[in-house]
Design an enzyme around this catalytic site. Structure first.
Site, short mmCIF file in Angstrom:
data_model
loop_
_atom_site.label_atom_id
_atom_site.label_comp_id
_atom_site.label_asym_id
_atom_site.label_seq_id
_atom_site.Cartn_x
_atom_site.Cartn_y
_atom_site.Cartn_z
N GLY A 43 57.96 -84.98 68.97
CA GLY A 43 58.95 -83.91 68.99
C GLY A 43 58.99 -83.15 67.68
N TYR A 80 66.58 -86.01 83.52
CA TYR A 80 67.28 -86.56 82.36
C TYR A 80 68.58 -85.80 82.09
CZ TYR A 80 68.36 -87.63 77.49
OH TYR A 80 69.01 -87.99 76.33
N TYR A 138 67.80 -83.32 65.83
CA TYR A 138 67.76 -81.94 65.34
C TYR A 138 68.47 -81.81 63.99
CZ TYR A 138 66.37 -80.85 70.14
OH TYR A 138 65.74 -80.80 71.35
N ASN A 140 74.11 -85.00 74.60
CA ASN A 140 72.79 -85.54 74.27
C ASN A 140 72.72 -85.93 72.78
OD1 ASN A 140 70.09 -86.17 74.03
ND2 ASN A 140 69.38 -84.37 75.16
N GLY A 192 56.97 -89.25 66.59
CA GLY A 192 56.77 -88.04 65.81
C GLY A 192 56.31 -86.84 66.61
N VAL A 238 59.67 -84.95 75.28
CA VAL A 238 58.72 -86.02 74.97
C VAL A 238 59.02 -87.15 75.93
CG1 VAL A 238 57.91 -87.66 73.24
CG2 VAL A 238 58.51 -85.33 72.56
#
Length: 160
Positions: free
Chosen positions: A97, A23, A131, A124, A95, A87
């Site tokens: 993460g 990723y 966050y 990202n 939920g 995840v």
């Protein structure tokens, strides 16, 4: 459900580390083996710790957090550095993460650690937005530097 990782989780953690590296467009850099992860997490002197996110309904492992202790000379106490949070794509938005980060925050509070830190790639946006939604603040004034491979070997072998 969040639980502490066990040695039986190592193959799944290894697979997810590779998924994360893909990723992040850096799969060729993900050279850690299952044996290395097993030693780091469960060897005689563990260097890292792990938590697993499982789907509440199916029990399937859907994510992980891998972390280690750091130390703040300014605060005078340990903190947690989150090396990897992942995840699986099909489980995102469920939920998991947030639950993993909540568990690490709980550990910080319980043990008197004053920081929970991690890095995120500047492109990202989904992770950055996630966050920020939790109250995390970017440390824009800091730039990460890294020595690896030839540069690390060269500096380590330098004689003054």
């Amino acid at each position: 459900m969040i639980r502490t990782a066990t040695p039986d989780d190592v193959p799944l953690i290894h697979a997810m580390v590779r998924d994360l590296a893909e990723y992040e467009k850096a799969l060729d850099e993900a050279r850690a083996t299952e044996e290395q992860l097993r030693e780091a997490l469960f060897g005689e002197r563990p260097a890292a710790f792990g938590h697993i996110a499982q789907d509440d309904d199916s029990g399937e492992v859907v994510g992980f957090a891998l972390w280690f202790l750091n130390f703040s000379t300014w605060r005078g106490v340990h903190g947690i550095y989150l090396e990897d949070l992942y995840v699986r794509p099909e489980a995102r938005g469920g939920g998991h993460g947030k639950a993993l980060l909540r568990e690490l925050a709980r550990i910080c509070v319980e043990r008197g650690y004053e920081r929970l830190e991690w890095s995120v790639l500047d492109w990202n946006e989904p992770s950055i937005n996630f966050y920020k939604s939790l109250g995390a603040l970017p440390q824009d004034e800091w730039t990460v530097y890294r020595l690896t491979d030839g540069a690390l070997a060269g500096l380590g072998a330098a004689v003054e």
